[in-house]
Design an enzyme around this catalytic site. Structure first.
Site, short mmCIF file in Angstrom:
data_model
loop_
_atom_site.label_atom_id
_atom_site.label_comp_id
_atom_site.label_asym_id
_atom_site.label_seq_id
_atom_site.Cartn_x
_atom_site.Cartn_y
_atom_site.Cartn_z
CB ALA A 99 -0.70 4.41 -0.82
N GLY A 142 -4.57 3.86 2.75
CA GLY A 142 -4.63 2.56 2.10
C GLY A 142 -4.58 1.40 3.09
CD GLU A 145 -8.45 3.49 0.63
OE1 GLU A 145 -7.22 3.57 0.43
OE2 GLU A 145 -9.28 4.07 -0.08
CD GLU A 165 -6.61 8.28 2.08
OE1 GLU A 165 -7.31 8.74 3.02
OE2 GLU A 165 -6.50 7.06 1.86
C1 HXC Z 1 5.80 6.26 3.07
C2 HXC Z 1 5.82 6.34 5.35
C3 HXC Z 1 4.42 6.37 5.40
C4 HXC Z 1 3.73 6.32 4.15
C5 HXC Z 1 5.15 6.45 7.41
N1 HXC Z 1 6.23 6.38 6.62
N2 HXC Z 1 4.02 6.44 6.68
N3 HXC Z 1 6.50 6.28 4.20
N4 HXC Z 1 4.46 6.28 3.01
N5 HXC Z 1 2.38 6.29 4.07
C6 HXC Z 1 7.64 6.37 7.03
C7 HXC Z 1 8.12 7.74 7.45
O1 HXC Z 1 8.46 8.52 6.35
C8 HXC Z 1 9.30 7.37 8.31
O2 HXC Z 1 10.39 7.00 7.50
C9 HXC Z 1 8.84 6.08 8.99
O3 HXC Z 1 7.78 5.58 8.18
C10 HXC Z 1 8.30 6.32 10.38
O4 HXC Z 1 7.32 7.31 10.31
P1 HXC Z 1 7.31 8.61 11.25
O5 HXC Z 1 6.45 9.61 10.60
O6 HXC Z 1 8.70 9.02 11.57
O7 HXC Z 1 6.64 8.02 12.56
P2 HXC Z 1 5.65 8.74 13.58
O8 HXC Z 1 6.16 10.11 13.91
O9 HXC Z 1 5.42 7.77 14.69
O10 HXC Z 1 4.29 8.93 12.78
C11 HXC Z 1 3.58 7.81 12.35
C12 HXC Z 1 2.46 8.23 11.37
C13 HXC Z 1 3.06 9.09 10.25
C14 HXC Z 1 1.39 9.03 12.12
C15 HXC Z 1 1.84 6.96 10.83
O11 HXC Z 1 4.18 8.40 9.68
C16 HXC Z 1 2.11 9.40 9.14
O12 HXC Z 1 1.27 10.28 9.27
N6 HXC Z 1 2.25 8.68 8.02
C17 HXC Z 1 1.46 8.97 6.83
C18 HXC Z 1 0.07 8.46 7.00
C19 HXC Z 1 -0.76 8.75 5.76
O13 HXC Z 1 -0.92 9.91 5.38
N7 HXC Z 1 -1.28 7.72 5.16
C20 HXC Z 1 -2.07 7.86 3.93
C21 HXC Z 1 -1.18 7.75 2.75
S1 HXC Z 1 -2.03 8.09 1.27
P3 HXC Z 1 11.69 7.94 7.37
O14 HXC Z 1 12.63 7.12 6.54
O15 HXC Z 1 11.23 9.17 6.69
O16 HXC Z 1 12.14 8.17 8.78
C22 HXC Z 1 -2.88 6.71 0.96
C23 HXC Z 1 -3.69 6.79 -0.29
C24 HXC Z 1 -4.45 5.57 -0.53
O17 HXC Z 1 -2.84 5.75 1.63
C25 HXC Z 1 -5.02 5.62 -1.87
C26 HXC Z 1 -5.25 4.30 -2.45
C27 HXC Z 1 -4.23 3.31 -2.25
#
Ligand code: HXC
Length: 291
Positions: A99, A142, A145, A165
């Site tokens: 998400a 997400g 999911e 999460e």
């Molecule tokens: C918003 C995101 C994002 C996310 C990545 N980006 N994941 N933006 N929401 N979930 C954005 C980053 O901010 C960044 O943009 C760009 O994508 C590239 O990401 P980087 O982090 O610079 O890349 P990298 O170092 O290669 O790392 C990749 C990654 C990391 C490991 C996937 O981005 C990460 O950990 N993302 C979050 C993963 C996460 O926690 N997902 C769960 C979300 S909660 P900018 O503009 O800043 O450079 C969820 C809840 C679900 O899903 C509940 C029900 C729907």
């Protein structure tokens, strides 16, 4: 051909000569306008609905707009009599990184509750047609999911799955704790949900989360091939088969077996069941009419 994007994507060369998928025409012939996804029909007979999540800068983070468009595209394919299966994919780097955290950051409990946040997320799981997730790269939170809402998951060799999460101070909210546990069992699901650790494609295959693993560049075509195979069968009977398998996650064995039997009996009310068995006896290929 009502739902084909005429020229949804062009493979252009960037200044560094790396191929970049650029959405060129977002106006599909149906009139639908998409900002975050690419939509077309694939396969030799154009009978596989194809949806590519296309928010590369955010690793396909699932913002509200993307989820809304995904629902619209699924509605279109569901209503399209030519389409017998649907493939959802992302990019080589990310199926979806979850998400959109930036969009979620300032949400309150009151907003979540009163606006029924995430209510539209499960559209994928209510589609009657078979849906295949083709996962390359990250399928996190997400994103994982979303893949698990699909009926079949194929993974590319570099795919990574996680429910991270907990690292954000929250928990999965779109079925992760339920579908992951049913797919991989309690111990691995607990480990993933409580640590946020990723599993790779091979671990996902071993644990039963995905059914097949392919080289990255073959994944999407293999998923479309699977979709074509499914689309060659009766759409009506495929929907019944899907309903019966899904019931295994909801019902007791006795209830599920009763439902299965009713659906089995019901196939005998279809022209396609008659055609399938007649074709076998006449030693020819069946030609299903979805009736
Ligand atoms: C918003 C995101 C994002 C996310 C990545 N980006 N994941 N933006 N929401 N979930 C954005 C980053 O901010 C960044 O943009 C760009 O994508 C590239 O990401 P980087 O982090 O610079 O890349 P990298 O170092 O290669 O790392 C990749 C990654 C990391 C490991 C996937 O981005 C990460 O950990 N993302 C979050 C993963 C996460 O926690 N997902 C769960 C979300 S909660 P900018 O503009 O800043 O450079 C969820 C809840 C679900 O899903 C509940 C029900 C729907």
């Amino acid at each position: 051909m009502s739902f084909v994007c005429r020229s949804a994507a062009l493979l252009l060369k960037s200044s560094r000569a790396a191929p970049v998928l650029v959405s060129a025409a977002r106006l599909c012939s149906s009139g639908a306008h998409y900002e975050y996804i690419l939509v077309e029909k694939r396969g030799e007979k154009k009978n596989v609905g194809f949806i590519q999540l296309n928010r590369p800068k955010a690793l396909n983070a699932l913002c509200d707009g993307l989820i809304k468009e995904l629902g619209q595209a699924l509605d279109g394919f569901e209503a399209d009599g030519e389409v017998g299966a649907i493939v959802i994919t992302g990019s080589d780097r990310a199926f979806a990184a979850g998400a959109d955290i930036k969009e979620m950051q300032n949400r309150t409990f009151q907003e979540n509750y009163s606006q029924n946040f995430l209510a539209t997320w499960n559209r994928v799981s209510t589609v009657k047609k078979p849906v295949i997730a083709a996962v390359n790269g990250f399928a996190l939170g997400g994103g994982c999911e979303l893949a698990m809402m699909c009926d079949i998951i194929y993974a590319g060799e570099k795919a990574q799955f996680a429910q991270p999460e907990i690292l954000l101070g929250t928990i999965p909210g779109a079925g992760g704790t339920q579908r992951l546990t049913r797919a991989v069992g309690k111990s691995l699901a607990m480990e993933m949900v409580l640590t946020g650790d990723k599993i790779n494609a091979q671990e996902a295959k071993q644990s039963g989360l995905v059914s097949r693993v392919y080289p990255v560049d073959q994944l999407v075509s293999e998923a479309v091939k699977c979709g074509e195979k499914i689309a060659a069968n009766s759409k009506l009977v495929s929907a019944m088969a899907k309903e019966a398998v899904n019931a295994a996650f909801e019902l007791t064995l006795a209830e599920g077996s009763r439902l299965e039997k009713s659906l089995f009996y019901a196939t005998f009310a279809t022209d396609d069941r008659k055609e399938g068995m007649t074709a076998f006896v006449e030693k020819r290929k069946a030609s299903f009419q979805d009736k």
